[in-house]
Scaffold this motif. Structure first.
Motif, short mmCIF file in Angstrom:
data_model
loop_
_atom_site.label_atom_id
_atom_site.label_comp_id
_atom_site.label_asym_id
_atom_site.label_seq_id
_atom_site.Cartn_x
_atom_site.Cartn_y
_atom_site.Cartn_z
N UNK A 196 -12.82 9.60 -8.55
CA UNK A 196 -14.22 9.73 -8.13
C UNK A 196 -14.44 11.04 -7.36
N UNK A 197 -14.08 11.08 -6.09
CA UNK A 197 -14.21 12.30 -5.28
C UNK A 197 -12.82 12.94 -5.19
N UNK A 198 -12.70 14.19 -5.63
CA UNK A 198 -11.38 14.80 -5.79
C UNK A 198 -11.33 16.21 -5.22
N UNK A 199 -10.22 16.54 -4.56
CA UNK A 199 -9.99 17.87 -4.01
C UNK A 199 -8.83 18.52 -4.74
N UNK B 209 -13.95 20.52 4.16
CA UNK B 209 -14.76 19.65 3.31
C UNK B 209 -15.05 18.35 4.06
N UNK B 210 -16.31 17.95 4.07
CA UNK B 210 -16.72 16.68 4.68
C UNK B 210 -17.38 15.82 3.60
N UNK B 211 -16.90 14.57 3.49
CA UNK B 211 -17.49 13.58 2.58
C UNK B 211 -17.94 12.41 3.44
N UNK B 212 -19.24 12.05 3.36
CA UNK B 212 -19.73 10.99 4.23
C UNK B 212 -20.81 10.16 3.54
N UNK B 213 -20.86 8.88 3.91
CA UNK B 213 -21.86 7.94 3.43
C UNK B 213 -21.92 7.87 1.90
N UNK B 214 -20.75 7.88 1.29
CA UNK B 214 -20.64 7.85 -0.17
C UNK B 214 -20.04 6.53 -0.63
N UNK B 215 -20.31 6.21 -1.90
CA UNK B 215 -19.82 4.99 -2.53
C UNK B 215 -19.02 5.35 -3.78
N UNK B 216 -17.78 4.88 -3.84
CA UNK B 216 -16.96 5.00 -5.05
C UNK B 216 -16.87 3.63 -5.69
N UNK B 217 -17.27 3.54 -6.94
CA UNK B 217 -17.20 2.28 -7.64
C UNK B 217 -16.02 2.32 -8.59
N UNK B 218 -16.23 2.12 -9.87
CA UNK B 218 -15.09 2.20 -10.78
C UNK B 218 -14.53 3.62 -10.81
N UNK B 219 -13.21 3.71 -10.94
CA UNK B 219 -12.55 5.00 -10.97
C UNK B 219 -11.09 4.83 -10.60
N UNK B 220 -10.26 5.81 -10.97
CA UNK B 220 -8.83 5.71 -10.68
C UNK B 220 -8.58 5.79 -9.17
N UNK C 144 -10.66 6.43 -5.17
CA UNK C 144 -11.91 6.64 -4.43
C UNK C 144 -12.02 8.07 -3.96
N UNK C 145 -11.10 8.48 -3.08
CA UNK C 145 -10.98 9.87 -2.65
C UNK C 145 -9.57 10.32 -3.00
N UNK D 225 -9.87 1.69 -8.35
CA UNK D 225 -8.44 1.48 -8.55
C UNK D 225 -7.69 1.64 -7.24
N UNK D 226 -7.29 2.86 -6.91
CA UNK D 226 -6.68 3.19 -5.62
C UNK D 226 -7.78 3.58 -4.65
N UNK D 227 -7.54 3.37 -3.37
CA UNK D 227 -8.51 3.79 -2.37
C UNK D 227 -8.37 5.27 -2.05
N UNK D 228 -7.40 5.61 -1.20
CA UNK D 228 -7.12 6.99 -0.82
C UNK D 228 -5.86 7.43 -1.54
N UNK D 229 -6.02 8.41 -2.42
CA UNK D 229 -4.98 8.77 -3.38
C UNK D 229 -4.52 10.20 -3.13
N UNK D 230 -3.19 10.39 -3.08
CA UNK D 230 -2.61 11.71 -2.82
C UNK D 230 -1.63 12.01 -3.95
N UNK D 231 -1.94 13.00 -4.78
CA UNK D 231 -1.12 13.29 -5.95
C UNK D 231 -0.64 14.74 -5.91
N UNK D 232 0.55 14.95 -6.42
CA UNK D 232 1.05 16.28 -6.72
C UNK D 232 2.28 16.09 -7.59
#
Length: 515
Positions: free
Chosen positions: A275-278, A296-307, A309-310, A334-341
């Motif tokens: 959903x929201x990706x950096x 980067x600031x992300x606030x008052x947002x809604x993540x619904x379906x997606x791999x 959230x952030x 799917x995942x809430x707070x996701x950290x990939x590399x």
């Protein structure tokens, strides 16, 4: 799900005595419907600029024919700036190029449909695909090197048709770094679809090398690829946007790539991928560019379906730093707070902050996936043996979360670090958690969970080469009223439980976790 597990979850749901005392928003307090007319001051753990809604000259053109859209933008730009209005109705367009000092505004009930013909995205333009620079189709709405531009209104943007040439000719040969050498000049990385050849799919909306970008209110559906993608931009505002790309592979919602000073607020994203990706570039090519994503600031947002959230990554070459996410809700993600590399991606993420977040998710609340799979990186996905650290070895460090409510999740923490580059310095404070599992950690250090109430269906906490872990003032509530640790690996050490209930794990250090 086993009857005992179902009964336990129902029981703990009704017996909840929340650990989090700070107000954490619910689903009806976030998203476009809650967006105020003005932008509130931004407060973050790092310096941020002031943000305000931009003003444009009064000069306005309302189009009367689809063929007038680009001509109207050119005219308003030449006039010194103003607004191009797309009124209610169905409109059709090839690629649109935004220009400085122009606001492209879609009235309510305006539907802008984009072509699926490759010729409508010619000539090819400079862009970046999955963190690597190329010359290809760019974006349906594209800008490069512009200042003070906007895309606004309550109208809808619809992507190319399902079976169009643009989608059929997408590059399928291999992952991008295996197709394009970092030493190959960008001008020679041309993928134009000539004679049925491959193209890199266009983004939906992408601004490149732009300053003062404002996107507000629009709805996006059926994207060909990622939806909103600022690349190499400075001072970006995205607010009140609604995205629906469910079912579309790589249908990310908002991807901030190698950009800085960004505010995202009151958006709702339902996506076919994250959903929201950096992001900050990929491997050797990302290191060559060397532009981080920061502030980067992300606030008052809604993540619904997606791999996720952030999500941070997996393109991390130039670093993602100074990210602050607060007052957000993930509902059925799917995942809430996701950290990939990945080992060959480089860079990483640091100074990442998360506050007042509510999750009802299908998978893990916090998920570090630093190795990936053999499908994408071959043997580099194998955890062992540990490898020598080099310029492409990524890191994740200095990540902090507090005031977190997890209404449901598969696990609280799932960490797959890199043996030679363990995930480092994570803290979670003030949390109320409902999960099937608490923690599975491999290759991590300096973890602290404090002031939390954790309702878990599973009693096992698993640690592989994980060290310096503290649980402080944590209440574990499990069906058996106990927790059990599995601690393996020569590097595992110093795992402490301070003022926890139970006071100490059962079978401390005596368990060997077996799948």
């Amino acid at each position: 799900m086993k009857p005992l597990l179902i009964a336990f979850i129902l029981c703990i749901t009704h017996s909840l005595n929340a650990q989090v005392k700070t107000h954490v928003p619910t689903i009806d307090e976030v998203g476009p419907g809650r967006m105020p007319a003005t932008i509130a001051p931004v407060k973050a753990p790092f310096p941020m600029p002031a943000f305000k809604i931009p003003a444009f000259p009064k000069y306005t053109i309302t189009i009367k024919d689809s063929k007038e859209i680009q001509q109207a933008i050119n005219t308003v730009h030449a006039h010194g700036g103003g607004t191009v209005i797309i009124p209610a109705g169905n409109w059709h367009a090839p690629r649109i190029s935004l220009l400085s000092n122009v606001n492209l505004h879609l009235d309510e009930h305006a539907v802008l449909n984009f072509s699926g013909e490759i010729a409508d995205y010619q000539p090819v333009v400079f862009t970046r695909t999955e963190g690597v620079e190329v010359m290809s189709l760019g974006a349906c709405i594209y800008a490069n090197g512009q200042e003070h531009i906007a895309l606004t209104g309550k109208g809808k943007i619809v992507g190319p048709p399902k079976d169009c040439a643009v989608r059929k000719q997408m590059m399928r040969q291999d992952v991008v770094e295996n197709v394009i050498s970092a030493n190959r000049p960008v001008a020679e990385r041309v993928y134009d679809g000539h004679d049925g050849g491959p193209v890199y799919l266009p983004f939906f909306v992408s601004t490149i090398n732009c300053k003062n970008v404002f996107i507000e209110g629009i709805q996006l559906e059926n994207t060909p690829f990622w939806n909103i993608v600022p690349i190499y931009c400075d001072h970006v505002i995205i607010r009140g946007v609604t995205v629906n790309s469910v079912g579309i592979p790589s249908g990310d919602g908002i991807d901030i790539e190698s950009s800085r000073n960004v505010l995202i607020e009151y958006c709702t994203l339902s996506c076919g991928d994250d959903c929201f990706t950096m992001k900050a570039g990929r491997g050797e090519d990302g290191l060559r560019i060397g532009k981080p994503t920061e502030n980067v600031v992300v606030r008052f947002c809604l993540a619904r379906q997606g791999h996720g959230g952030i999500t941070v990554g997996s393109e991390t070459a130039a670093m993602i730093r100074n990210l602050y996410v607060h007052d957000a809700v993930f509902d059925d993600t799917g995942v809430g707070l996701r950290f990939k590399t990945r080992r060959p991606r480089g860079g990483g993420g640091e100074h990442l902050y998360y506050e007042r977040i509510r999750m009802r998710i299908q998978q893990d609340a916090f998920r570090w996936d630093m190795l990936g799979t053999r499908m994408y990186v071959g043997a580099l996905a194998d955890r062992l043996p540990a490898l020598a650290v080099n310029k492409l070895t990524p890191v994740y460090r200095n990540i902090h979360a507090k005031d977190i409510v997890i209404d449901s999740a598969r696990a609280l923490l799932r960490i797959d670090g890199i043996p030679e580059s363990p995930m480092t310095d994570f803290s979670l404070e003030n949390a109320t958690v409902h999960c099937a599992k608490v923690i599975q950690s491999a290759d991590a250090m300096n973890l602290r969970i404090a002031h939390a109430k954790i309702y878990s269906a599973d009693t096992l906490l698993s640690f592989i080469d994980t060290r310096n872990v503290t649980f402080q003032d944590v209440q574990f509530i499990t069906p058996a009223n106990k927790i059990v640790t599995s601690i393996t690996g020569e590097l595992s050490d110093n795992i402490e439980f301070k003022h926890t209930i139970p006071l100490r794990p059962a079978d401390w250090r005596s368990n060997t976790f077996k799948k």
